[in-house]
Design a protein around this motif. Structure first.
Motif, PDB file in Angstrom:
ATOM      1  N   MET A 168      25.847   5.254  60.432  1.00 45.32           N
ATOM      2  CA  MET A 168      24.644   4.458  60.610  1.00 45.32           C
ATOM      3  C   MET A 168      24.530   4.160  62.094  1.00 45.32           C
ATOM      4  O   MET A 168      25.446   3.617  62.705  1.00 45.32           O
ATOM      5  CB  MET A 168      24.769   3.171  59.795  1.00 45.32           C
ATOM      6  CG  MET A 168      23.536   2.344  59.798  1.00 45.32           C
ATOM      7  SD  MET A 168      23.646   1.014  58.615  1.00 45.32           S
ATOM      8  CE  MET A 168      24.486  -0.200  59.598  1.00 45.32           C
ATOM      9  N   LEU A 169      23.390   4.537  62.675  1.00 45.83           N
ATOM     10  CA  LEU A 169      23.241   4.383  64.124  1.00 45.83           C
ATOM     11  C   LEU A 169      22.740   2.995  64.485  1.00 45.83           C
ATOM     12  O   LEU A 169      23.105   2.442  65.513  1.00 45.83           O
ATOM     13  CB  LEU A 169      22.249   5.418  64.646  1.00 45.83           C
ATOM     14  CG  LEU A 169      22.676   6.873  64.481  1.00 45.83           C
ATOM     15  CD1 LEU A 169      21.546   7.803  64.842  1.00 45.83           C
ATOM     16  CD2 LEU A 169      23.887   7.151  65.360  1.00 45.83           C
ATOM     17  N   ALA A 170      21.839   2.466  63.687  1.00 43.88           N
ATOM     18  CA  ALA A 170      21.254   1.179  64.052  1.00 43.88           C
ATOM     19  C   ALA A 170      20.799   0.484  62.789  1.00 43.88           C
ATOM     20  O   ALA A 170      20.522   1.123  61.778  1.00 43.88           O
ATOM     21  CB  ALA A 170      20.058   1.398  64.981  1.00 43.88           C
ATOM     22  N   VAL A 171      20.728  -0.833  62.873  1.00 41.96           N
ATOM     23  CA  VAL A 171      20.254  -1.585  61.718  1.00 41.96           C
ATOM     24  C   VAL A 171      19.473  -2.775  62.248  1.00 41.96           C
ATOM     25  O   VAL A 171      19.755  -3.283  63.324  1.00 41.96           O
ATOM     26  CB  VAL A 171      21.442  -2.058  60.845  1.00 41.96           C
ATOM     27  CG1 VAL A 171      22.401  -2.912  61.630  1.00 41.96           C
ATOM     28  CG2 VAL A 171      20.941  -2.820  59.634  1.00 41.96           C
ATOM     29  N   ARG A 172      18.463  -3.146  61.494  1.00 42.98           N
ATOM     30  CA  ARG A 172      17.714  -4.326  61.905  1.00 42.98           C
ATOM     31  C   ARG A 172      17.379  -5.151  60.664  1.00 42.98           C
ATOM     32  O   ARG A 172      16.962  -4.612  59.658  1.00 42.98           O
ATOM     33  CB  ARG A 172      16.432  -3.865  62.584  1.00 42.98           C
ATOM     34  CG  ARG A 172      15.548  -5.030  62.808  1.00 42.98           C
ATOM     35  CD  ARG A 172      14.219  -4.756  63.365  1.00 42.98           C
ATOM     36  NE  ARG A 172      13.431  -5.903  62.995  1.00 42.98           N
ATOM     37  CZ  ARG A 172      12.164  -6.037  63.249  1.00 42.98           C
ATOM     38  NH1 ARG A 172      11.537  -5.086  63.906  1.00 42.98           N
ATOM     39  NH2 ARG A 172      11.518  -7.106  62.878  1.00 42.98           N
ATOM     40  N   LYS A 173      17.586  -6.455  60.762  1.00 43.28           N
ATOM     41  CA  LYS A 173      17.247  -7.309  59.625  1.00 43.28           C
ATOM     42  C   LYS A 173      15.747  -7.567  59.631  1.00 43.28           C
ATOM     43  O   LYS A 173      15.150  -7.758  60.688  1.00 43.28           O
ATOM     44  CB  LYS A 173      17.978  -8.651  59.740  1.00 43.28           C
ATOM     45  CG  LYS A 173      19.457  -8.506  59.592  1.00 43.28           C
ATOM     46  CD  LYS A 173      19.986  -9.536  58.609  1.00 43.28           C
ATOM     47  CE  LYS A 173      21.420  -9.217  58.288  1.00 43.28           C
ATOM     48  NZ  LYS A 173      22.253 -10.382  58.130  1.00 43.28           N
TER      49      LYS A 173
ATOM     50  N   GLY B 131       7.965  10.817  67.277  1.00 43.76           N
ATOM     51  CA  GLY B 131       9.288  10.247  67.041  1.00 43.76           C
ATOM     52  C   GLY B 131       9.569   8.969  67.790  1.00 43.76           C
ATOM     53  O   GLY B 131      10.678   8.452  67.753  1.00 43.76           O
ATOM     54  N   LYS B 132       8.547   8.396  68.458  1.00 47.16           N
ATOM     55  CA  LYS B 132       8.807   7.196  69.267  1.00 47.16           C
ATOM     56  C   LYS B 132       8.653   5.912  68.449  1.00 47.16           C
ATOM     57  O   LYS B 132       9.281   4.913  68.739  1.00 47.16           O
ATOM     58  CB  LYS B 132       7.813   7.157  70.441  1.00 47.16           C
ATOM     59  CG  LYS B 132       7.913   8.365  71.378  1.00 47.16           C
ATOM     60  CD  LYS B 132       8.502   7.937  72.724  1.00 47.16           C
ATOM     61  CE  LYS B 132       8.871   9.136  73.601  1.00 47.16           C
ATOM     62  NZ  LYS B 132       7.697   9.981  73.914  1.00 47.16           N
ATOM     63  N   ALA B 133       7.726   5.958  67.493  1.00 47.01           N
ATOM     64  CA  ALA B 133       7.458   4.725  66.731  1.00 47.01           C
ATOM     65  C   ALA B 133       7.871   4.913  65.285  1.00 47.01           C
ATOM     66  O   ALA B 133       7.950   6.027  64.786  1.00 47.01           O
ATOM     67  CB  ALA B 133       5.975   4.389  66.805  1.00 47.01           C
ATOM     68  N   LEU B 134       8.117   3.794  64.640  1.00 44.85           N
ATOM     69  CA  LEU B 134       8.531   3.818  63.239  1.00 44.85           C
ATOM     70  C   LEU B 134       7.726   2.750  62.522  1.00 44.85           C
ATOM     71  O   LEU B 134       7.736   1.590  62.934  1.00 44.85           O
ATOM     72  CB  LEU B 134      10.031   3.511  63.163  1.00 44.85           C
ATOM     73  CG  LEU B 134      10.708   3.495  61.818  1.00 44.85           C
ATOM     74  CD1 LEU B 134      10.535   4.824  61.123  1.00 44.85           C
ATOM     75  CD2 LEU B 134      12.197   3.223  61.979  1.00 44.85           C
TER      76      LEU B 134
ATOM     77  N   LEU C 128       4.811  -3.280  59.701  1.00 49.33           N
ATOM     78  CA  LEU C 128       5.037  -3.439  61.133  1.00 49.33           C
ATOM     79  C   LEU C 128       5.316  -2.080  61.736  1.00 49.33           C
ATOM     80  O   LEU C 128       5.677  -1.136  61.037  1.00 49.33           O
ATOM     81  CB  LEU C 128       6.203  -4.398  61.396  1.00 49.33           C
ATOM     82  CG  LEU C 128       7.568  -4.091  60.799  1.00 49.33           C
ATOM     83  CD1 LEU C 128       8.372  -3.184  61.710  1.00 49.33           C
ATOM     84  CD2 LEU C 128       8.319  -5.401  60.625  1.00 49.33           C
ATOM     85  N   MET C 129       5.112  -1.990  63.043  1.00 54.53           N
ATOM     86  CA  MET C 129       5.500  -0.789  63.758  1.00 54.53           C
ATOM     87  C   MET C 129       6.566  -1.196  64.746  1.00 54.53           C
ATOM     88  O   MET C 129       6.443  -2.210  65.426  1.00 54.53           O
ATOM     89  CB  MET C 129       4.304  -0.175  64.475  1.00 54.53           C
ATOM     90  CG  MET C 129       3.531   0.761  63.569  1.00 54.53           C
ATOM     91  SD  MET C 129       1.931   1.134  64.180  1.00 54.53           S
ATOM     92  CE  MET C 129       2.302   1.984  65.667  1.00 54.53           C
ATOM     93  N   ALA C 130       7.639  -0.392  64.785  1.00 56.25           N
ATOM     94  CA  ALA C 130       8.768  -0.740  65.645  1.00 56.25           C
ATOM     95  C   ALA C 130       9.070   0.443  66.551  1.00 56.25           C
ATOM     96  O   ALA C 130       8.718   1.588  66.253  1.00 56.25           O
ATOM     97  CB  ALA C 130       9.989  -1.075  64.814  1.00 56.25           C
ATOM     98  N   ASN C 131       9.717   0.155  67.653  1.00 58.18           N
ATOM     99  CA  ASN C 131      10.184   1.200  68.548  1.00 58.18           C
ATOM    100  C   ASN C 131      11.324   1.931  67.840  1.00 58.18           C
ATOM    101  O   ASN C 131      12.278   1.311  67.397  1.00 58.18           O
ATOM    102  CB  ASN C 131      10.680   0.532  69.839  1.00 58.18           C
ATOM    103  CG  ASN C 131      11.225   1.540  70.821  1.00 58.18           C
ATOM    104  OD1 ASN C 131      11.830   2.532  70.431  1.00 58.18           O
ATOM    105  ND2 ASN C 131      10.996   1.270  72.084  1.00 58.18           N
ATOM    106  N   ALA C 132      11.219   3.247  67.730  1.00 57.51           N
ATOM    107  CA  ALA C 132      12.196   3.992  66.925  1.00 57.51           C
ATOM    108  C   ALA C 132      13.591   3.942  67.544  1.00 57.51           C
ATOM    109  O   ALA C 132      14.583   4.154  66.854  1.00 57.51           O
ATOM    110  CB  ALA C 132      11.749   5.437  66.765  1.00 57.51           C
TER     111      ALA C 132
ATOM    112  N   THR D 168      14.905   1.272  69.728  1.00 58.85           N
ATOM    113  CA  THR D 168      15.500  -0.075  69.786  1.00 58.85           C
ATOM    114  C   THR D 168      15.242  -0.870  68.515  1.00 58.85           C
ATOM    115  O   THR D 168      15.834  -1.922  68.317  1.00 58.85           O
ATOM    116  CB  THR D 168      14.909  -0.858  70.970  1.00 58.85           C
ATOM    117  OG1 THR D 168      13.494  -0.976  70.722  1.00 58.85           O
ATOM    118  CG2 THR D 168      15.138  -0.110  72.263  1.00 58.85           C
ATOM    119  N   LEU D 169      14.312  -0.381  67.666  1.00 56.07           N
ATOM    120  CA  LEU D 169      13.910  -1.073  66.437  1.00 56.07           C
ATOM    121  C   LEU D 169      13.256  -2.422  66.734  1.00 56.07           C
ATOM    122  O   LEU D 169      13.256  -3.311  65.887  1.00 56.07           O
ATOM    123  CB  LEU D 169      15.099  -1.278  65.477  1.00 56.07           C
ATOM    124  CG  LEU D 169      15.758  -0.016  64.946  1.00 56.07           C
ATOM    125  CD1 LEU D 169      16.780  -0.361  63.889  1.00 56.07           C
ATOM    126  CD2 LEU D 169      14.726   0.925  64.355  1.00 56.07           C
TER     127      LEU D 169
END
Length: 1630
Positions: free
Chosen positions: A1033-1038, A1052-1055, A1065-1069, A1071-1072
């Motif tokens: 797992m590379l990254a996780v965000r609550k 591939g920049k936004a998620l 929501l839209m997050a930076n892919a 830094t999340l």
């Protein structure tokens, strides 16, 4: 409010008055210690006449009706009635259970008998077939079973002079049985002219095949063999109920009240007429006799036991009395003396002395007695009668004072007032009359407030009030003596009642269960001094409650013994005893009351052992007094693991749907895709509801489970290997103590436990058939030979297995509360512990049952919920971890002390050589010394301690620890959050594996150009996973809310992430971090998609049935798509970004124009032409074929198309991942199917380059990564076992191949003719079947070596044995059965003899001399024959025959194993193959035999033929199997061939695992009907087909076809072992 806990006092059974003489015979014996053993109600009694003491065996749960004494005369077997009756074998000295035999009989067990050396026990059931069953009772195992007779069987006995012979007798029959293999074969006794056919009641066997039997008319019938040779007339004047053999001769007892003694040749010695003795009476009838030396025991119909000394035969000694037949209702206790009075429907009133345990007075009345009362001065005794009268007697001499009849209905209750002046008499016509005692019982008043019959009365202490209960459950009050009803509640409030026997009222609310409104409590009695209340109910249970008990559902202690309803219960005058009486069992039980006891006395009343339900010793009825359960445990207890549809149900469902859709589609079904996928890595570990499921193997790999996969993880290489034998959630895992074997248990309707090897990942054994719904705990014994398992059915069944053989050794109901753990004692393999909600139990094995005792807490604590348990350094010591953080230390069943170990529950413990390690909800691992006195070290699981090599990130500090294990210098820890960590002894922690936490996972997106994916779940996290070899797992965000879907932007920049509350929501892919968020909808956002290309628009679909379209740049909503009638499930863009394809929950496929959202209608022809940017739709013509036959039951939740548009992957509600060829047009496309997820697969996605498929499991919270293997890649590697079945009938397809087969279908018809119709047409009367050639009009000479058979003798039953004509001897049989059998001619003795069969005869034909010899034990046509090839079993032949139903009777299909030379039968196997046995084969060692049936499932069974034991059985195939043969070098592998199938089987324990033959490796191969099979070295198999080809298989994959080996069907193949040649025989066409 003390009613929240059970009272601290106790009752101990001290004496039982009575003996069961009615409806039972032969139930009274002397033991070796000269004690007398018999039974009454549900209790076995051992009475010592010398000490006048009774011991009780209380392992039964209902009336005992049969008893047998072991030949050594210490052990006793008793059988009971009931829905699931069982037999107990117990020790008469210690009254402990030795063995329990169950799960076979229904209704009850009528007779029992031990054989000569006491190793085997035979039992007869009360079911409609009166099943006879033979047991190896020490192992608790049934050896053989057969229907006994159509009518009742009264007695059964082993022939003590001939092995394996039994005799049974009963209504109008006597049968002589022989036991061979697993078959019990009866021969009926022939009465002939010697005697009348009549009912035989008892029997005894003697030397020289003689049997003596007692008949209903009082004669004794003497049998030799099966023939009646003489009768001894008038032995008794009426039926002979009992016959007992001893060294000196025989004793018989009859209905005429006489005992007769006979010598060994049945010459009379003497007669004792009990009716003529002092104690005798008219109508005395003997039910049981036992003659030992100079003593004779006699049991009578009227519940008396006499002992007679032979020399003084006219002075029998009466040692036990009881009430006779009829209900027993009346009970009263003397007010000042230790006496009890009872009266019964047998019209007798009896007075018992509670001190001397004896009857001291008896008087017979005119009418049945229903109630009794003694006046306060103890002078008068009042009896209420069934006819409405009552009588008053003087106690001292039983003379009548007065007899009054004022009523017509039964008097049910009467009581004297406390001052002795009044008598209140309650009648069934709902009135109470008051009589004045001093006025010679003049009627003074009556109370008429009730509308129903009066059940109970109580006087107030001052004799001014009376309270009554009636049948409606009403409680009324009356003023005395006038009988005016009191309606004012205030007036009653202060009244003190002299006695409390009413069942309704505030003080006794607690005796009723919480939600019941039934009146099944017959009687109560309050003990004011001891503050306890005793109750008696319809279920035979006596309960102690605290008094008063005000709240419903109070706690109690319960005692069993009475069998049916207990009609009355009373305290003795000084509260020393409780007396209870049973209605139907008419017995009187006397219980000693032991007040609040000190702990030191506790040892002599350790919890009684009992097999009846687990809570029979001291039940705590409800969970009322428990501190709140821990939240995690609470969640866990609410999981039920029930499924609407289990995978096991699929085949049946498919059949049903096929029936419905018989018309079917004629269109050619699409072939399955060439690509296949292989499971590569699984992210996840099941910790949220499982404990102690994580271990090191000996080579340091880590084994655990997630979803339906057993995972072996190599931490050096970061790779995983998988055990994929399960098809649903695995719930538990245990590791073998000595080898790297693992046991895993799963969810299922009939859930299985697999034991598999972690090195080869092959199953060693599969255990099924004992649990329901699922298996929640397993544990190996210390030697690794046994396995214990616990199910999640309502009674949490515990099973003990011999796992290698796959045998169930013992089974018991665990507890009605959930069990979390089972642990086997490392020192004694017969002992184990279970622990769970509010209990810990200590079990020991007894034959086929387990006997449990609750852990006894004493004053040290309360019954806590236990989450884990281990054994200590001796067999007595055990430790358990509680839900409050304590560790309990147990010695035997007693709690010695508790130690505080964790905050919150202790979820896992592990025993080391010197000490223990525990883990708890507080996230701390603690190391302890070996007596839990010091905590040596603790490790906190914290992010700060994570080592740099970790494969992921810890989500929170101190996660709840669910599993702990030690090895290889590390501590392995599994957490509730799905992480597996390795703690080094010095402190650093490495994270190895992780997955999502509890909650469903739905959102999945793969990156547009990197091997990574994103997931979002109900656990409120968004995670990024690396799919390349580093697998972490590379990254996780609550997140604030749970999420449902996510999507990467095309660059591939936004998620984008859609949430459960309608926001997204839209997050930076990278830094999340948040870029932007919106909240426009109320319901779940179900799908979210960027438009292709620049990603200008974002489509957001919600469960509100709308799709919003946003402009990403300006962050504004630019369009709304309306028109869907249900929630949106999938959204796809077309390649231009102008069109949206939408699926909804109502199975609509809609199209909208972007960005405005205008609805479009597009004809389906056009849809195919549109180029879609992605395809995740499950609807439409292009994917019609992905819906299975059982489409109504299972939904397809997700699909995804590869970028080359070739392969469509789908995920469905049953946990299947399937691959289809795209487009999947036409119904029911063929597919490849993979099982790894347990329940619904929520999402599937291919990676950007199609190299991997990622799938998400909803409830199993796992992320699985599969590698895509292109067509042609598979040649290099032997095929994976997960490859799905793609043949036609598997997925309900209607195969177009059938048309091609029409040209050759006629041969099939010839082959699969039913061997013979099963209803009564004798073979030679059947129409002769035209052969293939005749049908074609070809006439050819017959090719049989025998001369052509005459027409009508086609299969004449020459060999049938017909009894009367004994002078016909079979000399020569012409003919050989070749028309519908194959491979049934064999050489014996190096080619000197030929063996074959025809009709029902096995024939040995000597080639040189031309002579034949015959085996004629079969009673119907023989269909198959095989010869044992092993040198140890030389000339041993097995033959299988036709039969009727598989009811195990003599006409059932059977297999005979016999010696070809001397024609001795070695074993007979009665089988469950209804119709017949069509193939038999011996294994390599010759010990196992394989048989195939003609039943509709074509069952395959494997036998250990010498013992007659069935090892394994399973449905073979839905069409006819022609041959099944063991590999010549194996005892576990065999192959079956038949109509359009080849299956490769492995025997694992008791389970049969099969693999279908796979054709895909050979071009254009088609599954044909196979007729024969042969074997070669290196796992090669050859099968002969109907078209004349021979197929060559390596393992289960077709590697080549020898085309046209014959130009007609290949009927026979034979492998010669020495030189490896293969001989084939076929039918050539001219």
């Amino acid at each position: 409010m003390a009613a929240r806990s059970a009272p601290n006092c106790h009752l101990r059974l001290e004496w039982v008055y009575g003996y069961r003489g009615h409806q039972c015979r032969n139930n009274l014996y002397y033991t070796a210690a000269k004690e007398i053993v018999y039974f009454v109600a549900g209790v076995g009694v051992v009475y010592s006449p010398r000490e006048h003491r009774q011991k009780f065996y209380r392992g039964h749960s209902d009336d005992i009706i049969s008893l047998a004494l072991h030949p050594e005369r210490v052990l006793v077997a008793t059988g009971q009635v009931g829905k699931e009756p069982y037999i107990c074998v117990w020790d008469s000295y210690t009254v402990q259970t030795i063995s329990v035999l169950k799960d076979v009989h229904t209704h009850g067990i009528a007779c029992l008998a031990f054989d000569l050396d006491g190793q085997r026990l035979v039992s007869v059931g009360l079911d409609s077939k009166n099943a006879v069953c033979v047991w190896d009772w020490k192992r608790g195992k049934m050896l053989s079973m057969a229907p006994g007779h159509t009518d009742r069987i009264f007695d059964i006995s082993w022939d003590l002079y001939q092995p394996n012979k039994l005799v049974s007798c009963g209504v109008k029959h006597i049968k002589f049985w022989s036991l061979c293999g697993n078959a019990l074969t009866p021969k009926r006794g022939v009465f002939g002219k010697t005697g009348d056919l009549q009912t035989i009641l008892c029997l005894a066997c003697a030397r020289d095949e003689l049997t003596y039997s007692g008949a209903l008319n009082g004669d004794i019938y003497v049998w030799k063999g099966i023939n009646l040779i003489r009768t001894i007339q008038g032995a008794h004047t009426a039926g002979i109920f009992s016959m007992n053999a001893c060294e000196e001769g025989f004793a018989t007892g009859g209905r005429d009240g006489c005992i007769r003694l006979w010598d060994l040749t049945f010459k009379p010695i003497t007669v004792i007429d009990l009716r003529e003795t002092d104690q005798g009476y008219k109508g005395l009838s003997v039910r049981s006799v036992c003659w030992r030396g100079d003593h004779i025991l006699v049991g009578t119909q009227d519940s008396e036991i006499f002992e007679i000394v032979v020399h003084e035969r006219n002075k029998p000694f009466l040692i036990m009395q009881g009430h006779c037949e009829g209900e027993l209702w009346a009970l009263a206790v003397h007010p000042t003396k230790p006496l009890a009075v009872t009266g019964s429907d047998d019209r007798s009133v009896r007075i018992w002395s509670l001190v001397d345990h004896a009857l001291i007075a008896r008087c017979n009345m005119e009418e049945p007695i229903r109630c009794a009362a003694v006046n306060v001065d103890g002078i008068h005794l009042a009896l209420g009668m069934k006819d409405g009268s009552f009588t008053v007697l003087r106690v001292r001499d039983m003379t009548e004072v007065v007899h009054i009849k004022d009523r017509k209905e039964a008097i049910h209750e009467l009581k004297y007032s406390p001052d002795g002046t009044y008598l209140a008499v309650g009648c069934n016509d709902s009135s109470v009359d008051i009589y004045g005692v001093a006025q010679r019982y003049k009627k003074l008043g009556e109370c008429v407030g009730s509308l129903s019959f009066i059940t109970h009365l109580d006087w107030s202490s001052d004799s001014r009030y009376l309270q009554t209960n009636d049948g409606n459950g009403k409680r009324l009050f009356y003023r005395m003596p006038g009988g005016k009803e009191v309606t004012n509640k205030e007036e009653i409030k202060g009244v003190h009642w002299a006695s409390w026997t009413c069942v309704s009222g505030l003080e006794v609310n607690g005796i009723w269960p919480k939600y019941s409104d039934i009146n099944d409590i017959n009687s109560v009695d309050g003990n004011y001094i001891g503050q306890v209340l005793v109750t008696a109910d319809d279920y035979g249970i006596i309960k102690l409650f605290r008094y008063p008990c005000l709240r419903k559902g109070a706690k109690f202690k319960k005692y069993i013994g009475h069998s049916a309803h207990v009609t009355n219960v009373r305290w003795s005058h000084d509260y020393q005893w409780v007396i209870s009486i049973g209605g139907a069992d008419h017995s009187v039980f006397q219980w000693k009351f032991i007040p609040e006891r000190k702990l030191k006395d506790a040892l002599h009343i350790a919890p009684q052992e009992s097999l009846a339900d687990s809570n029979s010793d001291e039940s705590d009825s409800d969970m009322s007094d428990v501190p709140e359960l821990d939240s995690e445990i609470e969640q866990e207890t609410q999981l039920t693991y029930r499924r609407q549809v289990y995978k096991e149900d699929l085949p049946q469902l498919k059949e049903q749907y096929k029936e419905k859709q018989k018309s079917g589609t004629s269109k050619r079904r699409e072939k399955a895709p060439g690509n296949s996928i292989r499971l590569h890595f699984v992210h996840g570990y099941r910790g949220y509801d499982c404990r102690s499921n994580l271990f090191y193997t000996q080579i340091g790999e880590i084994v655990y489970h997630v979803a339906a996969v057993g995972v072996i993880y190599n931490r050096q290489q970061n790779t995983q290997r998988f055990y994929l034998g399960h098809d649903d959630d695995i719930l538990c895992l245990a590791i073998h103590p000595l080898k790297d074997y693992v046991a895993t248990g799963q969810v299922g309707r009939d859930p299985s436990i697999h034991i598999w090897d972690t090195e080869t990942i092959k199953p060693l054994s599969v255990l099924k058939g004992c649990h329901q719904y699922g298996v929640c705990a397993v544990d190996f014994s210390a030697d690794g030979k046994r396995l214990a398992s616990v199910g999640i059915d309502d009674s949490h069944t515990i099973v003990l297995w011999d796992w290698k053989k796959g045998e169930k050794l013992s089974i018991a109901r665990g507890s009605k509360d959930k069990i979390f753990v089972v642990k086997m004692n490392p020192y004694v393999p017969d002992k184990l512990i279970t622990a769970g909600i509010k209990h810990v139990k200590f079990w020991r094995r007894a034959g086929g049952g387990l006997i449990g005792r609750k852990g006894y807490v004493g004053t040290l604590g309360k019954n806590d919920t236990m989450m884990c348990a281990v054994y200590g350094w001796t067999e007595e010591m055990a430790f358990s971890g509680t839900s409050t953080g304590d560790v309990c230390i147990w010695r035997d069943v007693f709690l010695v002390k508790t130690v505080k170990a964790h905050d919150g529950p202790v979820f896992s413990m592990h025993a080391l050589e010197k000490g223990f390690v525990t883990g708890g909800k507080d996230g701390i691992v603690a190391l302890w010394d070996d007596s839990f006195e010091r905590c040596l070290k603790t490790y906190a699981i914290k992010r700060a301690a994570l080592a740099p090599g970790s494969k992921g990130l810890l989500l929170e500090d101190n996660p709840s620890i669910r599993a702990i294990s030690l090895g290889h210098g590390h501590i392995l820890v599994g957490t509730k959050n799905g992480e597996i960590l390795e703690v080094d002894k010095s402190g650093p922690i490495t994270l190895l594996v992780q997955g999502h936490m509890e909650g469903e996972v739905w959102g999945l997106a793969t990156h547009p150009y990197l091997p990574i994916c994103a997931t979002v779940s109900d656990d409120k996290t968004l995670r990024i996973w690396d799919l390349s070899p580093s697998h972490c797992m590379l990254a996780v965000r609550k997140l604030k809310k749970g999420g449902r879907c996510c999507c990467f932007s095309p660059d591939g920049k936004a998620l984008a992430v859609g949430m459960n509350d309608g926001s997204f929501l839209m997050a930076n892919a990278d830094t999340l971090e948040d870029l932007v968020s919106f909240h426009h909808r109320k319901d779940i956002i179900s799908d979210i998609r960027f438009s292709p290309g620049s990603g200008k628009y974002l489509a957001v679909a919600s469960h509100d049935s709308f799709i919003d379209i946003y402009n990403v740049m300006s962050s504004k909503r630019v369009g709304i798509c309306k028109g869907a009638t249900s929630y949106i499930t999938h959204v796809d863009w077309d390649i231009r970004g102008k069109l949206l394809q939408v699926n909804t929950g109502a199975k609509e496929q809609l199209f909208f124009e972007a960005p405005r959202g205008k609805k479009q209608t597009i004809p389906s022809v056009e849809v195919e032409k549109i180029c879609w940017a992605s395809w995740t739709s499950v609807l439409g013509l292009c994917c019609e074929g992905i819906w299975p036959v059982v489409g109504e039951v299972t939904d397809i939740t997700a699909s995804c198309l590869t970028s080359d548009k070739m392969v469509l992957a789908t995920g469905d509600d049953l946990g299947f991942v399937k691959l289809f060829r795209y487009p999947a047009k036409g119904k029911f496309g063929k597919f490849k199917r993979y099982v790894a997820h347990s329940t619904h697969v929520t999402n599937v996605r291919w990676t950007y380059d199609d190299s991997m498929l990622v799938t998400l499991g909803g409830a199993d919270m796992s992320l699985m990564v599969w590698t895509n293997e292109m067509e042609g890649y598979r040649e290099k590697r032997p095929c994976d076992s997960e490859e799905s079945d793609t043949d036609s009938e598997e997925d309900g397809g209607y195969d177009s191949d059938v048309t091609r087969e029409n040209e050759i279908s006629y041969t099939i018809r010839a082959l699969s003719t039913n061997i013979r119709p099963m209803f009564g047409v004798k073979p030679h009367l059947q129409g002769k079947e035209p052969s293939v050639d005749e049908r074609q009009g070809v006439v050819r000479p017959p090719v049989s070596r025998a001369p052509p058979r005459p027409e009508k003798l086609q299969t004449n039953n020459v060999g049938k044995k017909k009894r009367p004509i004994e002078d016909l001897v079979l000399e020569l049989v012409f003919g050989y059965r070749g028309r519908d059998c194959r491979n049934n001619v064999h050489y014996l003795n190096d080619g000197d003899d030929i063996i074959y069969h025809t009709a029902s005869v096995g024939i040995l034909h000597n080639v040189a001399t031309g002579t034949q010899s015959f085996y004629q034990e079969h009673n119907d046509d023989i269909l198959c024959l095989t010869v044992n090839q092993h040198p140890k079993f030389i000339n041993i032949v097995a033959t299988g025959q036709v039969g009727d139903l598989a009811d195990m009777s003599a006409t059932a299909p059977s297999i005979h194993i016999w010696d070809a030379v001397n024609k001795q039968t070695l074993s007979i196997l009665r089988c469950y193959h209804s119709k017949g046995v069509c193939s038999v084969s011996f294994s390599a060692t010759g010990k196992l035999l394989l048989s195939v049936g003609l039943d509709p499932e074509h069952t395959i069974t494997i036998w250990r033929w010498q013992e007659g034991a069935k090892i394994a059985s399973r449905a073979g195939h839905n069409q006819r199997i022609f041959v099944a043969e063991f590999r010549p070098d194996s005892d576990s592998q065999f192959v079956s061939v038949g109509v359009k199938h080849v299956k490769f089987w492995t025997l694992a324990g008791r389970a049969l695992l099969s693999k279908k033959g796979l054709l895909s490796a050979v071009e254009d191969a088609r599954m044909q009907t196979m007729l024969a099979v042969a074997f070669g070295a290196n796992n090669l198999t050859f099968t002969g087909t109907i078209s004349g080809d021979v197929c060559v298989w390596k393992d289960h994959i077709l590697c080549r076809i020898v085309a046209r080996a014959h130009n007609g069907p290949v009927f026979a193949m034979y492998t010669t072992l020495r030189d490896g040649l293969i001989v084939t025989g076929g039918k050539e066409r001219p």
